[in-house]
Design an enzyme around this catalytic site. Structure first.
Site, PDB file in Angstrom:
ATOM      1  N   TYR A  26       0.789  -1.225   0.000  1.00 59.34           N
ATOM      2  CA  TYR A  26       0.000   0.000   0.000  1.00 59.34           C
ATOM      3  C   TYR A  26       0.827   1.285   0.000  1.00 59.34           C
ATOM      4  O   TYR A  26       0.261   2.374  -0.102  1.00 59.34           O
ATOM      5  CB  TYR A  26      -0.952   0.010   1.209  1.00 59.34           C
ATOM      6  CG  TYR A  26      -1.904  -1.151   1.194  1.00 59.34           C
ATOM      7  CD1 TYR A  26      -2.962  -1.194   0.297  1.00 59.34           C
ATOM      8  CD2 TYR A  26      -1.740  -2.230   2.067  1.00 59.34           C
ATOM      9  CE1 TYR A  26      -3.837  -2.275   0.263  1.00 59.34           C
ATOM     10  CE2 TYR A  26      -2.608  -3.302   2.042  1.00 59.34           C
ATOM     11  CZ  TYR A  26      -3.651  -3.324   1.146  1.00 59.34           C
ATOM     12  OH  TYR A  26      -4.511  -4.385   1.117  1.00 59.34           O
ATOM     13  N   ASN A  77     -13.047   3.742  -1.728  1.00 58.68           N
ATOM     14  CA  ASN A  77     -12.169   2.584  -1.611  1.00 58.68           C
ATOM     15  C   ASN A  77     -12.773   1.765  -0.480  1.00 58.68           C
ATOM     16  O   ASN A  77     -12.556   2.067   0.690  1.00 58.68           O
ATOM     17  CB  ASN A  77     -10.731   2.977  -1.292  1.00 58.68           C
ATOM     18  CG  ASN A  77      -9.817   1.765  -1.215  1.00 58.68           C
ATOM     19  OD1 ASN A  77     -10.274   0.639  -1.051  1.00 58.68           O
ATOM     20  ND2 ASN A  77      -8.529   2.001  -1.313  1.00 58.68           N
ATOM     21  N   HIS A 103      -8.846   1.361  -5.849  1.00 60.60           N
ATOM     22  CA  HIS A 103      -8.051   0.456  -5.013  1.00 60.60           C
ATOM     23  C   HIS A 103      -6.589   0.795  -5.204  1.00 60.60           C
ATOM     24  O   HIS A 103      -6.132   0.970  -6.344  1.00 60.60           O
ATOM     25  CB  HIS A 103      -8.299  -1.008  -5.387  1.00 60.60           C
ATOM     26  CG  HIS A 103      -9.695  -1.443  -5.097  1.00 60.60           C
ATOM     27  ND1 HIS A 103     -10.105  -1.808  -3.834  1.00 60.60           N
ATOM     28  CD2 HIS A 103     -10.782  -1.549  -5.894  1.00 60.60           C
ATOM     29  CE1 HIS A 103     -11.385  -2.120  -3.864  1.00 60.60           C
ATOM     30  NE2 HIS A 103     -11.817  -1.959  -5.110  1.00 60.60           N
ATOM     31  N   ARG A 114      -9.940 -11.635  -3.774  1.00 63.30           N
ATOM     32  CA  ARG A 114     -10.002 -10.188  -4.021  1.00 63.30           C
ATOM     33  C   ARG A 114     -10.415  -9.852  -5.463  1.00 63.30           C
ATOM     34  O   ARG A 114     -10.587  -8.697  -5.803  1.00 63.30           O
ATOM     35  CB  ARG A 114      -8.652  -9.550  -3.732  1.00 63.30           C
ATOM     36  CG  ARG A 114      -8.230  -9.626  -2.284  1.00 63.30           C
ATOM     37  CD  ARG A 114      -6.963  -8.828  -2.038  1.00 63.30           C
ATOM     38  NE  ARG A 114      -6.380  -9.141  -0.766  1.00 63.30           N
ATOM     39  CZ  ARG A 114      -6.743  -8.584   0.401  1.00 63.30           C
ATOM     40  NH1 ARG A 114      -7.690  -7.678   0.428  1.00 63.30           N
ATOM     41  NH2 ARG A 114      -6.138  -8.940   1.524  1.00 63.30           N
TER      42      ARG A 114
END
Length: 152
Positions: A26, A77, A103, A114
């Site tokens: 991330y 998100n 995302h 996912r």
């Protein structure tokens, strides 16, 4: 079409940990960085942003419901709720505002669970795998939809 000049920015569970949670996935940018990026992108087009982040699904639902009253669109998100929450999808569909799903990571390159997003079919904009910069892109594309300016 709404005459409001406001967007709702929704960040779901665990996004409050941006900058410290799995930085290899991330990055090091924080939630405050994300909110700044979206606010600056929107401001350049004359829009303001109301931001909400919660680890509680009901708080997100309430914010989405309230957006119906004073927002022109939603940048979201949903985090892990993308793959599990029919009620979040239904709330977005129910308020009938244009939605941009964003995302940070490339969810299609991650674990198979996912790969399915319950939000995808109600979103008019999809940006994945571009890091937090993807929020700026999603916001700009959503504003193009809202203002009818396909060329930005």
């Amino acid at each position: 079409m709404s005459t409001s000049r406001r967007l709702l920015l929704v960040n779901g569970p665990n996004l409050n940990l941006l900058g410290i949670r799995e930085p290899d996935v991330y990055g090091r940018d924080t939630l405050a960085d994300v909110e700044r990026i979206v606010s600056e992108t929107a401001a350049r087009r004359g829009f303001e942003v109301r931001a909400v982040q919660s680890n509680h699904e009901g708080v997100l639902l309430d914010a989405i419901h309230a957006a119906h009253e004073d927002c022109a669109g939603i940048v979201i998100n949903p985090g892990g709720l993308s793959h599990t929450s029919v009620v979040l999808r239904d709330a977005l569909a129910g308020v009938a505002l244009p939605v941009a799903e964003v995302h940070i990571s490339d969810v299609q390159a991650r674990e198979p669970f996912r790969h399915r997003s319950y939000i995808a079919d109600v979103a008019v904009v999809h940006v994945t795998g571009e890091g937090v910069a993807g929020y700026a892109k999603a916001t700009a594309l959503l504003l193009d939809v809202i203002t009818g300016n396909a060329d930005g």
